[in-house]
Write a protein that holds these residues in place. Structure first.
Motif, PDB file in Angstrom:
ATOM      1  N   ILE A 230       0.858  -1.187   0.000  1.00 34.01           N
ATOM      2  CA  ILE A 230       0.000   0.000   0.000  1.00 34.01           C
ATOM      3  C   ILE A 230       0.891   1.232   0.000  1.00 34.01           C
ATOM      4  CG2 ILE A 230      -1.586   1.392   1.415  1.00 34.01           C
ATOM      5  CD1 ILE A 230      -2.845  -1.279   2.337  1.00 34.01           C
ATOM      6  N   LEU A 231       0.532   2.222  -0.806  1.00 37.16           N
ATOM      7  CA  LEU A 231       1.247   3.498  -0.831  1.00 37.16           C
ATOM      8  C   LEU A 231       0.293   4.613  -0.446  1.00 37.16           C
ATOM      9  CD1 LEU A 231       3.860   5.114  -1.607  1.00 37.16           C
ATOM     10  CD2 LEU A 231       2.757   5.494  -3.831  1.00 37.16           C
ATOM     11  N   ALA A 232       0.726   5.461   0.479  1.00 43.81           N
ATOM     12  CA  ALA A 232      -0.068   6.625   0.881  1.00 43.81           C
ATOM     13  C   ALA A 232       0.703   7.899   0.599  1.00 43.81           C
ATOM     14  CB  ALA A 232      -0.421   6.549   2.370  1.00 43.81           C
ATOM     15  N   ARG A 233      -0.016   8.918   0.155  1.00 42.83           N
ATOM     16  CA  ARG A 233       0.534  10.257   0.009  1.00 42.83           C
ATOM     17  C   ARG A 233      -0.598  11.238   0.313  1.00 42.83           C
ATOM     18  NH1 ARG A 233       1.452  10.792  -6.581  1.00 42.83           N
ATOM     19  NH2 ARG A 233      -0.772  10.772  -7.146  1.00 42.83           N
ATOM     20  N   ALA A 234      -0.358  12.528   0.156  1.00 40.84           N
ATOM     21  CA  ALA A 234      -1.320  13.532   0.627  1.00 40.84           C
ATOM     22  C   ALA A 234      -2.694  13.402  -0.020  1.00 40.84           C
ATOM     23  CB  ALA A 234      -0.755  14.936   0.394  1.00 40.84           C
ATOM     24  N   ASP A 235      -2.748  12.982  -1.287  1.00 42.14           N
ATOM     25  CA  ASP A 235      -4.032  12.957  -1.996  1.00 42.14           C
ATOM     26  C   ASP A 235      -4.700  11.590  -2.028  1.00 42.14           C
ATOM     27  OD1 ASP A 235      -2.152  11.834  -3.638  1.00 42.14           O
ATOM     28  OD2 ASP A 235      -2.863  12.798  -5.475  1.00 42.14           O
ATOM     29  N   GLY A 236      -4.198  10.618  -1.275  1.00 43.27           N
ATOM     30  CA  GLY A 236      -4.873   9.330  -1.248  1.00 43.27           C
ATOM     31  C   GLY A 236      -3.948   8.170  -0.970  1.00 43.27           C
ATOM     32  N   ALA A 237      -4.514   6.970  -1.135  1.00 43.19           N
ATOM     33  CA  ALA A 237      -3.756   5.743  -0.918  1.00 43.19           C
ATOM     34  C   ALA A 237      -4.085   4.761  -2.028  1.00 43.19           C
ATOM     35  CB  ALA A 237      -4.071   5.138   0.446  1.00 43.19           C
ATOM     36  N   TRP A 238      -3.096   3.914  -2.367  1.00 42.51           N
ATOM     37  CA  TRP A 238      -3.237   2.955  -3.454  1.00 42.51           C
ATOM     38  C   TRP A 238      -2.739   1.589  -3.014  1.00 42.51           C
ATOM     39  CZ3 TRP A 238      -2.171   8.006  -3.876  1.00 42.51           C
ATOM     40  CH2 TRP A 238      -2.910   8.754  -4.793  1.00 42.51           C
ATOM     41  N   ASP A 270       7.117   9.336 -11.523  1.00 41.54           N
ATOM     42  CA  ASP A 270       6.086   9.750 -10.566  1.00 41.54           C
ATOM     43  C   ASP A 270       5.950   8.697  -9.470  1.00 41.54           C
ATOM     44  OD1 ASP A 270       3.801   7.826 -11.068  1.00 41.54           O
ATOM     45  OD2 ASP A 270       3.896   8.694 -13.061  1.00 41.54           O
ATOM     46  N   ASP A 271       5.275   9.066  -8.391  1.00 39.02           N
ATOM     47  CA  ASP A 271       5.212   8.226  -7.192  1.00 39.02           C
ATOM     48  C   ASP A 271       4.627   6.844  -7.478  1.00 39.02           C
ATOM     49  OD1 ASP A 271       6.131  10.480  -5.903  1.00 39.02           O
ATOM     50  OD2 ASP A 271       4.143  11.069  -5.148  1.00 39.02           O
ATOM     51  N   LEU A 272       3.566   6.790  -8.283  1.00 33.30           N
ATOM     52  CA  LEU A 272       2.895   5.509  -8.523  1.00 33.30           C
ATOM     53  C   LEU A 272       3.751   4.603  -9.408  1.00 33.30           C
ATOM     54  CD1 LEU A 272      -0.852   6.563  -8.934  1.00 33.30           C
ATOM     55  CD2 LEU A 272       0.392   5.855  -6.874  1.00 33.30           C
TER      56      LEU A 272
END
Length: 312
Positions: A230-238, A270-272
């Motif tokens: 799982i990845l979390a950042r300011a605009d959500g989680a994936w 990018d992060d994703l």
């Protein structure tokens, strides 16, 4: 491409070999013997360099086993800064039992580090000109629990981004210091940090997002073993599911994940996209028994199988 440095406070000489069958008392003949420099930061540097990046490795080394570790670091062609210590570098073993396919891992606690020795690590870090520093692995006896927090404070004053991958109090103090680029706990390490159990992906994602919302880290990647990550950042989680492979080892999966994700971030992905590459590398690391870590060709092949992350 941004440059990185890694710090390994509790490195190991990683030894791996196979036995036909584990039996107590009996002498067991081994084969497929392999030696490698290990410990969080050294593992990260090994994979980062394989992917084409440049990394300087800061690590402690001492005692009769220290020169052996230094030689292994040189064999892997890592640029190194060795901090001398009195105590002996630890030796860790991974034994594959061919009969069952199970792997047994033996990891010593590590030598006691004197105040002058761990302070020398901080002083050496002050000299780095890397863009990103990865603080990875356990802290050996004698090193204060807030060591990674101290290192983060000094590095951030120089404008250097910090990645943290540790456990127990070292992780808690490091997160509390905040302003991290990335922190990568396992789900169990995240639960330990919070002092509570987390049931389901949504609960894990919410906890990771709170760390981001509190300004502790820009990115939080939580590895879930055979379930994915799982990845979390300011605009959500994936969420990314684990790839369907048969794992032969667990050695270095988390370190390989960090190395590949940081590599992708360092080159401007990018992060994703970086998250996908991290999952591919973590998977690549477990394909084979032993201490080989993720190989670049396996990462590239598996990356084609990693789906787009699902929002949570």
């Amino acid at each position: 491409m941004k440059s990185i440095a890694t710090l390994t406070m509790n490195p190991t000489i990683d030894v791996s070999y196979d036995v036909a069958e584990m039996r107590h008392t009996h002498k067991m003949r081994t084969d497929n013997e392999w030696y490698a420099p290990g410990g969080g930061g050294l593992n990260v540097a090994r994979v980062f360099v394989r992917l084409g990046g440049n990394a300087r490795s800061f690590y402690l080394s001492g005692g009769a086993t220290g020169p052996a570790l230094d030689g292994l670091v040189d064999l892997h062609q890592l640029v190194r800064t060795r901090i001398a210590i009195t105590g002996p570098t630890r030796v860790a073993s991974a034994v594959l039992e061919r009969q069952s396919g199970k792997e047994y891992r033996f990891t010593p606690q590590g030598p006691r580090i004197a105040p002058g020795e761990w302070n020398e690590c901080l002083d050496q870090l002050d000299e780095t000109d890397a863009d990103i520093v990865v603080l990875s692995g356990s802290l050996p006896p004698g090193v204060p629990d807030d060591f990674y927090a101290q290192a983060t404070r000094r590095l951030r004053r120089k404008g250097i981004e910090v990645v943290l991958d540790s456990s127990a109090p070292a992780l808690s103090h490091g997160i509390a210091e905040g302003d991290l680029l990335l922190v990568k706990p396992s789900s169990g390490e995240l639960e330990s940090y919070l002092g509570t159990s987390l049931s389901g992906h949504s609960a894990i994602a919410d906890a990771a997002r709170r760390i981001v919302a509190e300004g502790k880290a820009r990115l939080v990647a939580v590895t879930l073993g055979h379930e994915g990550a799982i990845l979390a950042r300011a605009d959500g989680a994936w969420f990314l599911p684990a790839l369907p492979i048969e794992a032969a080892s667990a050695v270095g999966a988390g370190d390989s994940f960090v190395a590949a994700m940081v590599y992708a971030l360092a080159r401007g992905d990018d992060d994703l996209a970086a998250f996908r590459m991290g999952l591919a590398a973590g998977t690549a690391a477990v394909l084979r028994a032993g201490t080989g870590l993720a190989q670049a060709a396996d990462i590239a092949r598996l990356l084609r199988q990693v789906p787009d992350p699902e929002p949570l």
